[in-house]
Design a protein around this motif. Structure first.
Motif, PDB file in Angstrom:
ATOM      1  N   ARG A 144       1.031  -1.041   0.135  1.00  0.00           N
ATOM      2  CA  ARG A 144       0.053   0.131  -0.251  1.00  0.00           C
ATOM      3  C   ARG A 144       0.830   1.122  -0.225  1.00  0.00           C
ATOM      4  NH1 ARG A 144      -4.375   1.043  -1.418  1.00  0.00           N
ATOM      5  NH2 ARG A 144      -6.619   0.894   0.384  1.00  0.00           N
ATOM      6  N   VAL A 145       2.606   1.073   0.685  1.00  0.00           N
ATOM      7  CA  VAL A 145       3.170   2.555   0.916  1.00  0.00           C
ATOM      8  C   VAL A 145       3.512   2.486  -0.731  1.00  0.00           C
ATOM      9  CG1 VAL A 145       5.219   3.553   1.957  1.00  0.00           C
ATOM     10  CG2 VAL A 145       3.235   1.819   3.467  1.00  0.00           C
ATOM     11  N   ALA A 146       3.444   1.308  -1.074  1.00  0.00           N
ATOM     12  CA  ALA A 146       4.475   1.861  -2.547  1.00  0.00           C
ATOM     13  C   ALA A 146       3.011   1.972  -3.626  1.00  0.00           C
ATOM     14  CB  ALA A 146       4.786   0.300  -3.468  1.00  0.00           C
ATOM     15  N   GLN A 147       2.271   1.419  -3.324  1.00  0.00           N
ATOM     16  CA  GLN A 147       1.030   1.988  -4.143  1.00  0.00           C
ATOM     17  C   GLN A 147       1.667   4.005  -3.917  1.00  0.00           C
ATOM     18  OE1 GLN A 147      -2.724   1.092  -3.039  1.00  0.00           O
ATOM     19  NE2 GLN A 147      -3.641   0.834  -5.547  1.00  0.00           N
ATOM     20  N   ALA A 148       1.178   3.964  -2.990  1.00  0.00           N
ATOM     21  CA  ALA A 148       1.014   5.715  -2.371  1.00  0.00           C
ATOM     22  C   ALA A 148       1.877   6.195  -3.200  1.00  0.00           C
ATOM     23  CB  ALA A 148       0.494   5.482  -1.026  1.00  0.00           C
ATOM     24  N   LEU A 149       3.322   5.856  -2.904  1.00  0.00           N
ATOM     25  CA  LEU A 149       4.402   6.224  -3.288  1.00  0.00           C
ATOM     26  C   LEU A 149       4.291   6.993  -5.840  1.00  0.00           C
ATOM     27  CD1 LEU A 149       6.924   4.370  -1.083  1.00  0.00           C
ATOM     28  CD2 LEU A 149       5.911   7.231  -0.991  1.00  0.00           C
ATOM     29  N   HIS A 169       0.322  20.107  -3.656  1.00  0.00           N
ATOM     30  CA  HIS A 169       0.972  18.591  -3.490  1.00  0.00           C
ATOM     31  C   HIS A 169       0.074  18.469  -2.460  1.00  0.00           C
ATOM     32  CE1 HIS A 169       4.784  20.660  -4.755  1.00  0.00           C
ATOM     33  NE2 HIS A 169       3.923  21.493  -4.905  1.00  0.00           N
ATOM     34  N   ALA A 170       0.731  16.836  -2.786  1.00  0.00           N
ATOM     35  CA  ALA A 170      -0.174  15.800  -1.693  1.00  0.00           C
ATOM     36  C   ALA A 170      -0.209  16.097  -0.478  1.00  0.00           C
ATOM     37  CB  ALA A 170       0.622  14.310  -0.854  1.00  0.00           C
ATOM     38  N   ASN A 171      -1.786  16.827   0.447  1.00  0.00           N
ATOM     39  CA  ASN A 171      -1.641  16.973   1.711  1.00  0.00           C
ATOM     40  C   ASN A 171      -1.200  16.324   2.992  1.00  0.00           C
ATOM     41  OD1 ASN A 171      -4.125  16.404   2.201  1.00  0.00           O
ATOM     42  ND2 ASN A 171      -5.141  17.425   1.185  1.00  0.00           N
ATOM     43  N   VAL A 172      -1.353  16.534   4.324  1.00  0.00           N
ATOM     44  CA  VAL A 172      -1.522  15.162   5.247  1.00  0.00           C
ATOM     45  C   VAL A 172      -2.649  14.704   4.927  1.00  0.00           C
ATOM     46  CG1 VAL A 172      -3.234  16.783   6.790  1.00  0.00           C
ATOM     47  CG2 VAL A 172      -1.667  15.393   8.137  1.00  0.00           C
ATOM     48  N   GLU A 173      -3.745  14.866   4.694  1.00  0.00           N
ATOM     49  CA  GLU A 173      -4.744  13.758   4.549  1.00  0.00           C
ATOM     50  C   GLU A 173      -4.283  12.469   4.148  1.00  0.00           C
ATOM     51  OE1 GLU A 173      -5.907  17.003   3.868  1.00  0.00           O
ATOM     52  OE2 GLU A 173      -6.767  17.178   5.852  1.00  0.00           O
ATOM     53  N   PHE A 174      -3.421  12.919   2.751  1.00  0.00           N
ATOM     54  CA  PHE A 174      -2.672  11.558   2.006  1.00  0.00           C
ATOM     55  C   PHE A 174      -1.983  10.325   3.034  1.00  0.00           C
ATOM     56  CE2 PHE A 174      -0.294   9.526  -1.025  1.00  0.00           C
ATOM     57  CZ  PHE A 174      -1.980   9.488  -1.797  1.00  0.00           C
ATOM     58  N   TYR A 175      -1.212  10.483   3.117  1.00  0.00           N
ATOM     59  CA  TYR A 175      -0.387   9.325   4.140  1.00  0.00           C
ATOM     60  C   TYR A 175      -1.291   9.548   4.947  1.00  0.00           C
ATOM     61  CZ  TYR A 175       2.916   9.426   0.284  1.00  0.00           C
ATOM     62  OH  TYR A 175       3.453   9.299  -0.505  1.00  0.00           O
ATOM     63  N   ALA A 176      -1.976   9.615   5.457  1.00  0.00           N
ATOM     64  CA  ALA A 176      -2.761  10.035   7.304  1.00  0.00           C
ATOM     65  C   ALA A 176      -3.162   8.843   6.714  1.00  0.00           C
ATOM     66  CB  ALA A 176      -3.379  10.884   7.627  1.00  0.00           C
ATOM     67  N   ALA A 177      -3.930   8.705   5.370  1.00  0.00           N
ATOM     68  CA  ALA A 177      -4.599   7.573   5.567  1.00  0.00           C
ATOM     69  C   ALA A 177      -3.674   6.332   5.473  1.00  0.00           C
ATOM     70  CB  ALA A 177      -5.473   7.643   3.886  1.00  0.00           C
ATOM     71  N   VAL A 178      -2.720   6.324   4.117  1.00  0.00           N
ATOM     72  CA  VAL A 178      -1.906   5.269   4.675  1.00  0.00           C
ATOM     73  C   VAL A 178      -1.456   4.461   5.834  1.00  0.00           C
ATOM     74  CG1 VAL A 178       0.603   4.463   3.530  1.00  0.00           C
ATOM     75  CG2 VAL A 178      -1.032   6.127   2.086  1.00  0.00           C
ATOM     76  N   MET A 180      -2.542   4.799   9.118  1.00  0.00           N
ATOM     77  CA  MET A 180      -3.596   4.931   9.921  1.00  0.00           C
ATOM     78  C   MET A 180      -4.084   3.474   8.712  1.00  0.00           C
ATOM     79  SD  MET A 180      -6.375   8.032  10.905  1.00  0.00           S
ATOM     80  CE  MET A 180      -6.105   9.356   9.698  1.00  0.00           C
ATOM     81  N   GLU A 181      -4.353   3.072   8.306  1.00  0.00           N
ATOM     82  CA  GLU A 181      -4.397   1.955   7.332  1.00  0.00           C
ATOM     83  C   GLU A 181      -3.163   0.501   7.839  1.00  0.00           C
ATOM     84  OE1 GLU A 181      -6.013   0.118   3.262  1.00  0.00           O
ATOM     85  OE2 GLU A 181      -4.634   1.062   2.616  1.00  0.00           O
ATOM     86  N   GLN A 182      -2.199   1.080   7.842  1.00  0.00           N
ATOM     87  CA  GLN A 182      -1.100   0.191   7.884  1.00  0.00           C
ATOM     88  C   GLN A 182      -1.176   0.427   9.556  1.00  0.00           C
ATOM     89  OE1 GLN A 182      -0.537  -1.161   5.002  1.00  0.00           O
ATOM     90  NE2 GLN A 182       1.725  -0.933   5.748  1.00  0.00           N
ATOM     91  N   CYS A 183      -1.523   0.889  10.661  1.00  0.00           N
ATOM     92  CA  CYS A 183      -1.789   0.564  11.700  1.00  0.00           C
ATOM     93  C   CYS A 183      -2.889  -0.779  12.280  1.00  0.00           C
ATOM     94  CB  CYS A 183      -2.198   2.034  12.768  1.00  0.00           C
ATOM     95  SG  CYS A 183       0.321   2.982  12.733  1.00  0.00           S
ATOM     96  N   GLY A 184      -4.042  -0.349  11.181  1.00  0.00           N
ATOM     97  CA  GLY A 184      -5.145  -1.821  11.556  1.00  0.00           C
ATOM     98  C   GLY A 184      -6.293  -0.620  11.496  1.00  0.00           C
ATOM     99  N   ILE A 185      -6.460   0.549  11.855  1.00  0.00           N
ATOM    100  CA  ILE A 185      -7.218   1.826  12.540  1.00  0.00           C
ATOM    101  C   ILE A 185      -8.858   1.281  10.843  1.00  0.00           C
ATOM    102  CG2 ILE A 185      -8.164   3.984  12.596  1.00  0.00           C
ATOM    103  CD1 ILE A 185      -5.821   4.218  13.944  1.00  0.00           C
ATOM    104  N   PRO A 186      -9.493   1.348  11.264  1.00  0.00           N
ATOM    105  CA  PRO A 186     -11.234   0.733  10.203  1.00  0.00           C
ATOM    106  C   PRO A 186     -10.857   2.467   9.982  1.00  0.00           C
ATOM    107  CG  PRO A 186     -11.610   0.139  12.510  1.00  0.00           C
ATOM    108  CD  PRO A 186     -10.518   1.138  12.152  1.00  0.00           C
TER     109      PRO A 186
END
Length: 233
Positions: A144-149, A169-178, A180-186
């Motif tokens: 997922r991180v590779a896809q986001a990059l 440019h990418a704002n805080v929400e873009f990588y915040a989503a990645v 949080m998802e990686q941390c297991g948050i729905p």
């Protein structure tokens, strides 16, 4: 580095606010790497000037209302789709784009739709919080991180061509989503997780505003039709 009150010793049980939150949300003892990653996000999201929810809290505080009322008003402002909820929609974009972000992004821009997670009302350069969270995401790694990059690179390239007059440019929400998802948050808890962090900022603003003892009362200027002069009888 996140404050010690947020991050514990990595045990995931009683080790701090973040560890306890992750354990309650996911139902398992959190990985220390996830605890550190979410801590970084929460610290970055604590406060960000006079955004809509923070300003709402300060207006309510200026009336002399109690803390609960001020925070309730701030949450109400955050519930609006133009303020909260962007991280979940950023992940939706990644899902829809799949392995071919270029075609999907081109289609969205051609249709006149916004790319969620890109652009900011204040920043005209890279959002420094996004830069931080991108590093955090890269530290977690994964498909997922590779896809986001790859998505970010293609999105910023196409946005530069589509809107050369306004850097987006990418704002805080873009990588915040990645993160949080990686941390297991729905996804349906992304906005609530943001509110967990921002409550600290709201509280600080409310306490500061309460010391002012002056109500916030903006003036307004009438811009409607001019009054019609009546003929004298």
């Amino acid at each position: 580095m996140a404050p010690a009150a947020l991050v514990g010793g990595g045990s995931g049980a009683g080790g701090g606010v973040v560890a306890d939150y992750l354990r309650r949300v996911t139902g398992v003892v959190p990985d220390p790497a996830h605890e550190r990653a979410l801590s970084a996000y929460l610290v970055a999201a604590m406060d960000h000037g006079f955004n809509a929810s923070t300003f709402t809290a300060r207006v309510i505080a200026s009336t002399g209302a109690d803390m609960a009322s001020c925070l309730t008003g701030a949450v109400g402002a955050l519930s609006g789709p133009l303020h909260g909820g962007a991280p979940a929609r950023a992940l939706d974009s990644l899902d829809l784009a799949g392995a071919d972000p270029g075609s999907w992004i081109a289609g969205e821009l051609a249709a006149g739709r916004r790319l969620m997670g890109f652009g900011h009302a204040v920043y005209r350069t890279a959002d420094p919080r996004s830069v931080l969270l991108r590093e955090v995401a890269e530290g977690l790694g994964g498909e997922r991180v590779a896809q986001a990059l790859a998505f970010q690179q293609e999105a910023e390239r196409q946005l530069a061509e589509h809107r050369p007059d306004r850097p987006l440019h990418a704002n805080v929400e873009f990588y915040a989503a990645v993160v949080m998802e990686q941390c297991g948050i729905p996804r349906d808890l992304f906005t609530a997780t943001f509110a967990l962090a921002r409550t600290i900022g709201w509280t600080a603003h409310v306490l500061e505003q309460a010391r002012d003892r002056k109500i916030i009362r903006p003036s307004a200027r009438y811009v409607g039709p001019a009054p019609v002069a009546r003929a004298r009888l």
